[in-house]
Scaffold this motif. Structure first.
Motif, mmCIF file in Angstrom:
data_model
loop_
_atom_site.group_PDB
_atom_site.id
_atom_site.type_symbol
_atom_site.label_atom_id
_atom_site.label_comp_id
_atom_site.label_asym_id
_atom_site.label_seq_id
_atom_site.Cartn_x
_atom_site.Cartn_y
_atom_site.Cartn_z
ATOM 1 N N VAL A 35 0.858 -1.189 0.000
ATOM 2 C CA VAL A 35 0.000 0.000 0.000
ATOM 3 C C VAL A 35 0.893 1.237 0.000
ATOM 4 C CG1 VAL A 35 -1.709 1.320 1.295
ATOM 5 C CG2 VAL A 35 -1.881 -1.174 1.162
ATOM 6 N N SER A 36 0.555 2.236 -0.806
ATOM 7 C CA SER A 36 1.376 3.442 -0.884
ATOM 8 C C SER A 36 0.973 4.453 0.187
ATOM 9 C CB SER A 36 1.258 4.095 -2.261
ATOM 10 O OG SER A 36 0.032 4.790 -2.392
ATOM 11 N N LEU A 37 1.900 5.341 0.508
ATOM 12 C CA LEU A 37 1.606 6.388 1.483
ATOM 13 C C LEU A 37 0.531 7.325 0.963
ATOM 14 C CD1 LEU A 37 5.187 7.292 2.797
ATOM 15 C CD2 LEU A 37 3.625 5.466 3.533
ATOM 16 N N LEU A 38 0.482 7.546 -0.334
ATOM 17 C CA LEU A 38 -0.569 8.390 -0.913
ATOM 18 C C LEU A 38 -1.944 7.752 -0.730
ATOM 19 C CD1 LEU A 38 1.109 9.687 -4.198
ATOM 20 C CD2 LEU A 38 0.490 11.034 -2.172
ATOM 21 N N GLU A 39 -2.006 6.432 -0.805
ATOM 22 C CA GLU A 39 -3.281 5.743 -0.572
ATOM 23 C C GLU A 39 -3.745 5.934 0.866
ATOM 24 O OE1 GLU A 39 -3.765 1.721 -2.687
ATOM 25 O OE2 GLU A 39 -1.596 2.050 -2.704
ATOM 26 N N LEU A 40 -2.805 5.921 1.810
ATOM 27 C CA LEU A 40 -3.166 6.135 3.218
ATOM 28 C C LEU A 40 -3.649 7.566 3.436
ATOM 29 C CD1 LEU A 40 -0.355 4.198 5.121
ATOM 30 C CD2 LEU A 40 -2.625 3.403 4.441
ATOM 31 N N ASP A 41 -3.013 8.515 2.777
ATOM 32 C CA ASP A 41 -3.462 9.900 2.876
ATOM 33 C C ASP A 41 -4.886 10.034 2.342
ATOM 34 O OD1 ASP A 41 -2.702 12.796 3.411
ATOM 35 O OD2 ASP A 41 -3.251 12.921 1.291
ATOM 36 N N ALA A 42 -5.196 9.311 1.265
ATOM 37 C CA ALA A 42 -6.551 9.362 0.691
ATOM 38 C C ALA A 42 -7.579 8.798 1.671
ATOM 39 C CB ALA A 42 -6.582 8.591 -0.626
ATOM 40 N N VAL A 43 -7.200 7.761 2.411
ATOM 41 C CA VAL A 43 -8.097 7.186 3.423
ATOM 42 C C VAL A 43 -8.438 8.238 4.475
ATOM 43 C CG1 VAL A 43 -8.207 5.540 5.339
ATOM 44 C CG2 VAL A 43 -7.381 4.792 3.100
ATOM 45 N N ALA A 44 -7.409 8.945 4.964
ATOM 46 C CA ALA A 44 -7.643 9.983 5.965
ATOM 47 C C ALA A 44 -8.494 11.117 5.402
ATOM 48 C CB ALA A 44 -6.302 10.522 6.467
ATOM 49 N N HIS A 45 -8.246 11.457 4.149
ATOM 50 C CA HIS A 45 -9.023 12.516 3.494
ATOM 51 C C HIS A 45 -10.503 12.134 3.418
ATOM 52 C CE1 HIS A 45 -7.789 16.061 0.739
ATOM 53 N NE2 HIS A 45 -8.885 16.341 1.390
ATOM 54 N N ASP A 46 -10.767 10.872 3.146
ATOM 55 C CA ASP A 46 -12.159 10.399 3.071
ATOM 56 C C ASP A 46 -12.869 10.542 4.416
ATOM 57 O OD1 ASP A 46 -11.980 9.789 0.386
ATOM 58 O OD2 ASP A 46 -11.604 7.647 0.706
ATOM 59 N N VAL A 47 -12.154 10.273 5.498
ATOM 60 C CA VAL A 47 -12.755 10.416 6.828
ATOM 61 C C VAL A 47 -13.112 11.879 7.087
ATOM 62 C CG1 VAL A 47 -12.364 10.186 9.316
ATOM 63 C CG2 VAL A 47 -11.610 8.372 7.757
ATOM 64 N N LEU A 48 -12.240 12.780 6.704
ATOM 65 C CA LEU A 48 -12.529 14.208 6.847
ATOM 66 C C LEU A 48 -13.785 14.604 6.081
ATOM 67 C CD1 LEU A 48 -9.060 15.998 6.495
ATOM 68 C CD2 LEU A 48 -10.498 15.917 8.538
ATOM 69 N N ARG A 49 -13.863 14.161 4.833
ATOM 70 C CA ARG A 49 -15.019 14.521 3.996
ATOM 71 C C ARG A 49 -16.311 13.977 4.587
ATOM 72 N NH1 ARG A 49 -11.380 14.070 -0.612
ATOM 73 N NH2 ARG A 49 -11.638 11.813 -0.579
ATOM 74 N N THR A 50 -16.285 12.746 5.047
ATOM 75 C CA THR A 50 -17.483 12.134 5.624
ATOM 76 C C THR A 50 -17.952 12.899 6.853
ATOM 77 O OG1 THR A 50 -16.839 9.945 4.800
ATOM 78 C CG2 THR A 50 -18.411 10.008 6.616
ATOM 79 N N ALA A 51 -17.001 13.404 7.636
ATOM 80 C CA ALA A 51 -17.338 14.123 8.866
ATOM 81 C C ALA A 51 -17.600 15.607 8.624
ATOM 82 C CB ALA A 51 -16.202 13.974 9.870
ATOM 83 N N ASP A 52 -17.440 16.042 7.382
ATOM 84 C CA ASP A 52 -17.566 17.471 7.043
ATOM 85 C C ASP A 52 -16.585 18.306 7.864
ATOM 86 O OD1 ASP A 52 -18.584 19.549 5.522
ATOM 87 O OD2 ASP A 52 -20.200 20.002 6.929
ATOM 88 N N ALA A 53 -15.385 17.768 8.025
ATOM 89 C CA ALA A 53 -14.314 18.445 8.759
ATOM 90 C C ALA A 53 -13.241 18.893 7.771
ATOM 91 C CB ALA A 53 -13.721 17.506 9.808
ATOM 92 N N ARG A 54 -12.349 19.748 8.237
ATOM 93 C CA ARG A 54 -11.241 20.202 7.390
ATOM 94 C C ARG A 54 -9.916 19.844 8.035
ATOM 95 N NH1 ARG A 54 -8.520 24.562 9.058
ATOM 96 N NH2 ARG A 54 -7.684 24.882 6.966
ATOM 97 N N SER A 55 -8.856 19.908 7.230
ATOM 98 C CA SER A 55 -7.528 19.553 7.705
ATOM 99 C C SER A 55 -6.729 20.780 8.125
ATOM 100 C CB SER A 55 -6.750 18.818 6.611
ATOM 101 O OG SER A 55 -5.393 18.645 6.995
ATOM 102 N N PRO A 56 -6.190 20.791 9.353
ATOM 103 C CA PRO A 56 -5.274 21.866 9.741
ATOM 104 C C PRO A 56 -3.864 21.636 9.202
ATOM 105 C CG PRO A 56 -5.606 20.388 11.580
ATOM 106 C CD PRO A 56 -6.494 19.892 10.473
ATOM 107 N N PHE A 57 -3.607 20.445 8.639
ATOM 108 C CA PHE A 57 -2.291 20.133 8.086
ATOM 109 C C PHE A 57 -2.151 20.615 6.640
ATOM 110 C CE2 PHE A 57 -1.039 16.141 10.772
ATOM 111 C CZ PHE A 57 -1.383 16.812 11.942
ATOM 112 N N LEU A 58 -3.172 20.367 5.840
ATOM 113 C CA LEU A 58 -3.104 20.673 4.410
ATOM 114 C C LEU A 58 -2.912 22.176 4.190
ATOM 115 C CD1 LEU A 58 -3.357 19.558 1.514
ATOM 116 C CD2 LEU A 58 -5.816 19.961 1.680
#
Length: 255
Positions: A35-58
């Motif tokens: 599994v690539s690190l970019l794929e893991l980042d996409a997983v985390a991004h999906d959780v943010l979208r589902t929760a209607d939250a934003r990233s303080p990192f990006l």
């Protein structure tokens, strides 16, 4: 200046913390050989979208950074300590991964980190990770009203040094609330009884970082973000957002 949060605000921070915990759990579940690190980042991004939250990192760009951070998740592998940038690297058997993630929800921020192994774990990596978690637990146990910042730092440092591990110089935890990084600084080593007195309503991100080689030295990778051990040894990182309350420390980023 340290902002004391109301009990209602702490409850709101807990909701942001739930998103963080869910994302890190999803990342850990997805992590596997190949599994690539970019794929893991996409997983985390999906959780943010589902929760209607934003990233303080990006897009975050502190003074030391040459460019804004390009992802929602920090992924530090093997000799990388913190701030690893996700890329096309595919996980290999025996890799040690530290995942650091934040979420902003309703104007409040949560921040947490976990470390884990992929595939067959090396016994020395298991010990390193377990020590990081014990250091975090010790720091949280010291985060009580009437104690001082130095009590947290001393508790963390004592666990790390007793195990023979290094503590990256100049890095540690921080206040957190409406922004990811607020006052006060929370070192990972220090003298008990020193520093700011802990009060009900303070919120801290407590985050031990350990290096297996025992050295405190590190260097910045060419990306300007990733910090790596100077001796090539492996590193582990553990973090929770914690509220200081009259009833004791309240972990806001637990599952």
């Amino acid at each position: 200046m340290v902002e004391l949060k109301t009990d209602t605000s702490i409850d709101a921070m807990r909701e942001a913390g739930r998103v963080v915990a869910q994302a890190l759990a999803a990342v850990r579940d997805k992590a596997a050989v190949g599994v690539s690190l970019l794929e893991l980042d996409a997983v985390a991004h999906d959780v943010l979208r589902t929760a209607d939250a934003r990233s303080p990192f990006l897009g975050y760009r502190p003074s030391f950074a040459p460019t804004p951070f390009p992802a929602v998740l920090c992924l530090s592998v093997n000799d990388a300590i913190v701030h690893g940038v996700p890329d096309g690297y595919r996980l290999r058997d025996g890799d040690l991964v530290s995942a650091d993630f934040g979420a902003e929800l309703g104007g409040w921020v949560g921040d947490s980190a976990i470390s884990f192994t992929v595939g067959r774990a090396r016994p020395e990596d298991v010990r390193l990770i377990e020590t990081a978690e014990r250091a975090l637990a010790a720091g949280i146990a010291a985060a009580v009203v009437g104690n001082r910042i130095g009590d947290i730092a001393h508790a963390i440092g004592t666990v790390c040094r007793a195990a023979g591990y290094g503590i990256p110089d100049g890095f540690g935890g921080h206040g957190i609330g409406r922004r990811m990084h607020e006052d006060p600084s929370v070192p990972n080593e220090g003298r008990a009884g020193r520093g700011m007195v802990l009060r009900h309503g303070m919120a801290l991100a407590i985050e031990p970082m350990l290096t297996a080689g025992g050295t405190d030295d590190y260097y910045a990778a060419p990306d300007g973000w990733t910090l790596c051990t100077s001796d090539g040894s492996r590193a582990a990182h553990a973090e929770h957002t914690v509220a200081i309350t009259d009833a004791g420390p309240r972990i806001l980023t637990a599952l």
